[in-house]
Design a protein around this motif. Sequence first.
Motif, PDB file in Angstrom:
ATOM      1  N   MET A  95      78.304  80.793  44.030  1.00  0.00           N
ATOM      2  CA  MET A  95      79.351  79.871  43.567  1.00  0.00           C
ATOM      3  C   MET A  95      80.364  79.629  44.691  1.00  0.00           C
ATOM      4  O   MET A  95      80.670  80.520  45.477  1.00  0.00           O
ATOM      5  CB  MET A  95      80.071  80.450  42.341  1.00  0.00           C
ATOM      6  CG  MET A  95      79.171  80.658  41.130  1.00  0.00           C
ATOM      7  SD  MET A  95      78.604  79.092  40.454  1.00  0.00           S
ATOM      8  CE  MET A  95      80.152  78.475  39.779  1.00  0.00           C
ATOM      9  N   HIS A  96      80.908  78.446  44.709  1.00  0.00           N
ATOM     10  CA  HIS A  96      81.893  78.104  45.727  1.00  0.00           C
ATOM     11  C   HIS A  96      83.289  78.429  45.233  1.00  0.00           C
ATOM     12  O   HIS A  96      83.593  78.347  44.049  1.00  0.00           O
ATOM     13  CB  HIS A  96      81.796  76.618  46.074  1.00  0.00           C
ATOM     14  CG  HIS A  96      80.606  76.280  46.912  1.00  0.00           C
ATOM     15  ND1 HIS A  96      80.657  76.149  48.273  1.00  0.00           N
ATOM     16  CD2 HIS A  96      79.302  76.058  46.576  1.00  0.00           C
ATOM     17  CE1 HIS A  96      79.442  75.846  48.743  1.00  0.00           C
ATOM     18  NE2 HIS A  96      78.612  75.777  47.726  1.00  0.00           N
TER      19      HIS A  96
ATOM     20  N   SER B 157      88.067  78.425  49.094  1.00  0.00           N
ATOM     21  CA  SER B 157      87.894  78.496  50.540  1.00  0.00           C
ATOM     22  C   SER B 157      86.789  77.565  51.018  1.00  0.00           C
ATOM     23  O   SER B 157      86.812  77.064  52.143  1.00  0.00           O
ATOM     24  CB  SER B 157      87.579  79.940  50.969  1.00  0.00           C
ATOM     25  OG  SER B 157      86.388  80.388  50.350  1.00  0.00           O
ATOM     26  N   ASP B 158      85.791  77.297  50.131  1.00  0.00           N
ATOM     27  CA  ASP B 158      84.727  76.362  50.486  1.00  0.00           C
ATOM     28  C   ASP B 158      85.289  74.962  50.660  1.00  0.00           C
ATOM     29  O   ASP B 158      84.845  74.200  51.521  1.00  0.00           O
ATOM     30  CB  ASP B 158      83.646  76.353  49.405  1.00  0.00           C
ATOM     31  CG  ASP B 158      82.986  77.718  49.259  1.00  0.00           C
ATOM     32  OD1 ASP B 158      82.752  78.353  50.291  1.00  0.00           O
ATOM     33  OD2 ASP B 158      82.739  78.142  48.122  1.00  0.00           O
ATOM     34  N   ILE B 159      86.260  74.616  49.833  1.00  0.00           N
ATOM     35  CA  ILE B 159      86.885  73.303  49.952  1.00  0.00           C
ATOM     36  C   ILE B 159      87.781  73.256  51.173  1.00  0.00           C
ATOM     37  O   ILE B 159      87.804  72.276  51.919  1.00  0.00           O
ATOM     38  CB  ILE B 159      87.691  72.982  48.679  1.00  0.00           C
ATOM     39  CG1 ILE B 159      86.752  72.931  47.479  1.00  0.00           C
ATOM     40  CG2 ILE B 159      88.442  71.678  48.829  1.00  0.00           C
ATOM     41  CD1 ILE B 159      87.450  72.684  46.180  1.00  0.00           C
TER      42      ILE B 159
ATOM     43  N   GLY C 230      84.802  71.217  39.002  1.00  0.00           N
ATOM     44  CA  GLY C 230      84.203  70.782  37.746  1.00  0.00           C
ATOM     45  C   GLY C 230      83.066  69.797  37.969  1.00  0.00           C
ATOM     46  O   GLY C 230      82.025  69.860  37.301  1.00  0.00           O
ATOM     47  N   LEU C 231      83.243  68.876  38.932  1.00  0.00           N
ATOM     48  CA  LEU C 231      82.186  67.927  39.257  1.00  0.00           C
ATOM     49  C   LEU C 231      80.989  68.634  39.893  1.00  0.00           C
ATOM     50  O   LEU C 231      79.829  68.273  39.647  1.00  0.00           O
ATOM     51  CB  LEU C 231      82.725  66.853  40.197  1.00  0.00           C
ATOM     52  CG  LEU C 231      83.664  65.839  39.534  1.00  0.00           C
ATOM     53  CD1 LEU C 231      84.406  65.036  40.588  1.00  0.00           C
ATOM     54  CD2 LEU C 231      82.882  64.899  38.628  1.00  0.00           C
ATOM     55  N   ARG C 232      81.267  69.633  40.700  1.00  0.00           N
ATOM     56  CA  ARG C 232      80.172  70.427  41.267  1.00  0.00           C
ATOM     57  C   ARG C 232      79.334  71.066  40.173  1.00  0.00           C
ATOM     58  O   ARG C 232      78.096  70.982  40.176  1.00  0.00           O
ATOM     59  CB  ARG C 232      80.745  71.515  42.180  1.00  0.00           C
ATOM     60  CG  ARG C 232      79.728  72.509  42.712  1.00  0.00           C
ATOM     61  CD  ARG C 232      80.410  73.805  43.083  1.00  0.00           C
ATOM     62  NE  ARG C 232      81.016  74.432  41.925  1.00  0.00           N
ATOM     63  CZ  ARG C 232      82.013  75.323  41.996  1.00  0.00           C
ATOM     64  NH1 ARG C 232      82.538  75.658  43.155  1.00  0.00           N
ATOM     65  NH2 ARG C 232      82.501  75.854  40.887  1.00  0.00           N
ATOM     66  N   ASP C 233      80.006  71.686  39.190  1.00  0.00           N
ATOM     67  CA  ASP C 233      79.278  72.342  38.094  1.00  0.00           C
ATOM     68  C   ASP C 233      78.483  71.328  37.281  1.00  0.00           C
ATOM     69  O   ASP C 233      77.367  71.621  36.834  1.00  0.00           O
ATOM     70  CB  ASP C 233      80.269  73.086  37.198  1.00  0.00           C
ATOM     71  CG  ASP C 233      80.986  74.225  37.932  1.00  0.00           C
ATOM     72  OD1 ASP C 233      80.459  74.671  38.978  1.00  0.00           O
ATOM     73  OD2 ASP C 233      82.064  74.642  37.465  1.00  0.00           O
ATOM     74  N   TYR C 234      79.051  70.164  37.086  1.00  0.00           N
ATOM     75  CA  TYR C 234      78.357  69.118  36.334  1.00  0.00           C
ATOM     76  C   TYR C 234      77.077  68.684  37.052  1.00  0.00           C
ATOM     77  O   TYR C 234      76.012  68.541  36.436  1.00  0.00           O
ATOM     78  CB  TYR C 234      79.298  67.923  36.139  1.00  0.00           C
ATOM     79  CG  TYR C 234      78.601  66.633  35.770  1.00  0.00           C
ATOM     80  CD1 TYR C 234      77.988  66.476  34.537  1.00  0.00           C
ATOM     81  CD2 TYR C 234      78.562  65.567  36.670  1.00  0.00           C
ATOM     82  CE1 TYR C 234      77.350  65.290  34.200  1.00  0.00           C
ATOM     83  CE2 TYR C 234      77.936  64.384  36.349  1.00  0.00           C
ATOM     84  CZ  TYR C 234      77.326  64.247  35.113  1.00  0.00           C
ATOM     85  OH  TYR C 234      76.686  63.078  34.784  1.00  0.00           O
TER      86      TYR C 234
ATOM     87  N   GLY D  93      82.672  67.445  45.385  1.00  0.00           N
ATOM     88  CA  GLY D  93      81.823  68.114  44.408  1.00  0.00           C
ATOM     89  C   GLY D  93      80.349  68.019  44.770  1.00  0.00           C
ATOM     90  O   GLY D  93      79.586  68.996  44.652  1.00  0.00           O
ATOM     91  N   ALA D  94      79.914  66.840  45.247  1.00  0.00           N
ATOM     92  CA  ALA D  94      78.517  66.662  45.643  1.00  0.00           C
ATOM     93  C   ALA D  94      78.191  67.490  46.885  1.00  0.00           C
ATOM     94  O   ALA D  94      77.104  68.071  47.007  1.00  0.00           O
ATOM     95  CB  ALA D  94      78.249  65.186  45.905  1.00  0.00           C
ATOM     96  N   ARG D  95      79.132  67.586  47.808  1.00  0.00           N
ATOM     97  CA  ARG D  95      78.926  68.371  49.020  1.00  0.00           C
ATOM     98  C   ARG D  95      78.708  69.856  48.674  1.00  0.00           C
ATOM     99  O   ARG D  95      77.870  70.525  49.300  1.00  0.00           O
ATOM    100  CB  ARG D  95      80.133  68.196  49.951  1.00  0.00           C
ATOM    101  CG  ARG D  95      79.984  68.843  51.320  1.00  0.00           C
ATOM    102  CD  ARG D  95      81.301  68.731  52.059  1.00  0.00           C
ATOM    103  NE  ARG D  95      81.592  67.358  52.445  1.00  0.00           N
ATOM    104  CZ  ARG D  95      81.338  66.844  53.651  1.00  0.00           C
ATOM    105  NH1 ARG D  95      80.748  67.577  54.572  1.00  0.00           N
ATOM    106  NH2 ARG D  95      81.663  65.604  53.925  1.00  0.00           N
ATOM    107  N   MET D  96      79.460  70.373  47.687  1.00  0.00           N
ATOM    108  CA  MET D  96      79.289  71.771  47.283  1.00  0.00           C
ATOM    109  C   MET D  96      78.039  71.960  46.442  1.00  0.00           C
ATOM    110  O   MET D  96      77.387  73.010  46.494  1.00  0.00           O
ATOM    111  CB  MET D  96      80.532  72.248  46.510  1.00  0.00           C
ATOM    112  CG  MET D  96      81.784  72.339  47.352  1.00  0.00           C
ATOM    113  SD  MET D  96      83.166  73.129  46.474  1.00  0.00           S
ATOM    114  CE  MET D  96      83.495  71.927  45.212  1.00  0.00           C
TER     115      MET D  96
END
Length: 543
Positions: free
Chosen positions: A1-2, A5-7, A73-77, A133-136
Motif C-alpha cells: 500500500m502507498h 510519502s509515495d505522493i 481513494g482514487l488509487r483504491d478504486y 491515483g493512477a500513478r500509484m
Amino acid sequence: MHSDSDIESMDTVNSQESAISFDAIKGKQGIGDCYLVFIPFALLPKLPVMRYPDDCPPQEKAQRKLIKSHANGLRDYLVKESDSFMLPTLTASVVKDPDSDAEGLGMEFDSGKVTLLPGSKLVFNDGQHREVGARMAIAQEASLADKTLPVLLFPDYDLSVSQRMFFLIHAKQRSASTSLQVAYNTFEAESNFTNDLTTQTPILKAFTDREKTSLSGKNSNLFTLSLLRKLTIKMRNDSTTNHQQSLEFCSRIFKILTKVIPHWSEALKKTITAPEIRKYYVSTQSVTLQALAEIACELRDKHKPEELEALFAPLKDVEWEKSNPDWEGRVVHQSFEEGILVYKILSKKDNIIGMRVYLKVKMGLRITEDEYKLESLSQSDFFKSIPSHCLPEVHQLEISEFLEPTATTSEVPGVEEAPPSATPEVPGVVEEAPTTTLEVPGVVEEAPPDATPEVPGVEEAPPATTPEVPAVVEGKPPAIRRERKKPSSDGEPKSVKSKAKKSQSNPEELPPTPTTSTRKRKPKATSAEPENTETKTAVGATA
C-alpha cells in the motif's frame, strides 16, 4: 500500500531527457488548439509532471492544492475495479522548460502525433488527483498496464491563460445531485441497499424522489433517495450485517410506521397529498425520520421482529401537526413573516436528540443518561412529566422533585399529615380517645381582648371560654366541637355543624359582638373579611 510519502516523492519530477510522443487527435476550441491523447498507465511513472509546493501562492499556479486522501481513494478504486473502472478526461497544459532557449510551446504536433519536447512538463488544470491515483495504482496492480488515461492537452501560452482554463472548468461545472448519485452508484454497498429498499417497501416506492435532494412545495414525494441512504446507515449501524436480514428489518420498520402514522397510510390511499403532509406535519421531516431510525437501531438487537409493531404502536397517539406546542423549540420554530405564521423546521444534532427523547418517552422506552442530561436543560413541562420507568435507573428516584403531589389535601404548616383513618396531630395538642374532647395543655390564661392567639390550623374561641380543639379538616375552616353527640357522616357533631352552617349562611343573625372586639378597626376590603366572619361564627357558637 502507498502512503503519503509515495505522493510526496512525486513532488519533484525531473524533466525528461528525451522527447515523448503520443498518438493524438487535434481539435480546436475558443481558447486555441487542443490535442486528445491516450497515455498508457505503464507510461505514467515516466511522465514529466509539474508539482507545486504546498506553500506556493495561488497567483503563481493554475491548480488547487493536492488532497492526498482523495488521491488515495482514487488509487483504491482503480485497484479494486481494475476491470470495470471509468475515469473522465483530464485537462493539462504543456509548460515549456523556463531554462530552455528553444522557440515554440514545449510541444509539437505532426502526422497524428504529439511530441513533448525535452524539458517540458505537464500541469494538470483538472484531474491531478486522478493522475496521482493512477500513478500509484499501476505500482499495485499490474493488470492496469495496458489501460489508458485520456488527457486533453493545451499548449501553455501564458500562466493567465492556464488560470482562466481552471476557472472555466470548475466554475461552470454542476455536479449531479446526491440522490442521483445514489441512484447510479452501483459500486457502493449502501447505495445498492437503499435502492433495493425503495423497491421493496410500498411507502418508499410510491413517494421517493430519486433525483432531488430537497422537495419543493408541489413535489409529489415525501422522501429523497439521499435522505433514505442516511437513514439506512443509521438503522443498520453495522456494515457486516447480512444484506437480506438488514433489508427485511428496514422494510419492516417503514411498513410499521405506515400503520402507526395515520397520514402515511392515507397518502397510500390517496386521501391526502404529499404536499399537504409536508406542509402541515413533521412526520416526514429529516429530523423526525433520523430520530425514528436511531430508535429502530436501538430496538433491533433487543427485541424480536414480531415485537416491533407493539413497541411502535403508541406513536398512533402522537400529534404530528406542526402546530403541536410540544414541537416548539424542539423541532419547530414559529414566527410571523408579513403577518403569516411560518413554521421553521430545526434539524441540528440536538434537535434530533430532542425528537428521539420525545418519541422514546411516548413509546414507553427508557432514555439514556446523555439524553436525560440534554432534556433536563430545558426544564420543560414535558421533562417534568416523564414517567419514572422511562428515566435512567440512577434518576428514577429523582422524578418526585418534578411531579406535582398526588394527594388531594393541601399541607398545613406545623401539622403532620396523619393516616387517612386517623385524626391529624396538632403540635402542642395531646389527642385522647376518639370519644373524648381534646384538651390543650397549659391553656388557662385569657387571650388579650384585641388579639386572637394563633395556633397553626386552629382558631381560638373567645377569651372567656377555654377552647376545645376540633379535628382539623384539610381545605376547610375547623369546626368547634362543644359536646359529645352522634357524629354525622363527615365526622363533625350535628349540633356544631348545623350552628356553623347557619352562622355562615345568615351572618346578619349573629349575636352582638362584645365591646372589646376589634370592630373599631377598619377592616380590609379583601382578605380580612373571611377571617372576621369565621371569628363571629365561633363567638355565636359559644354563646
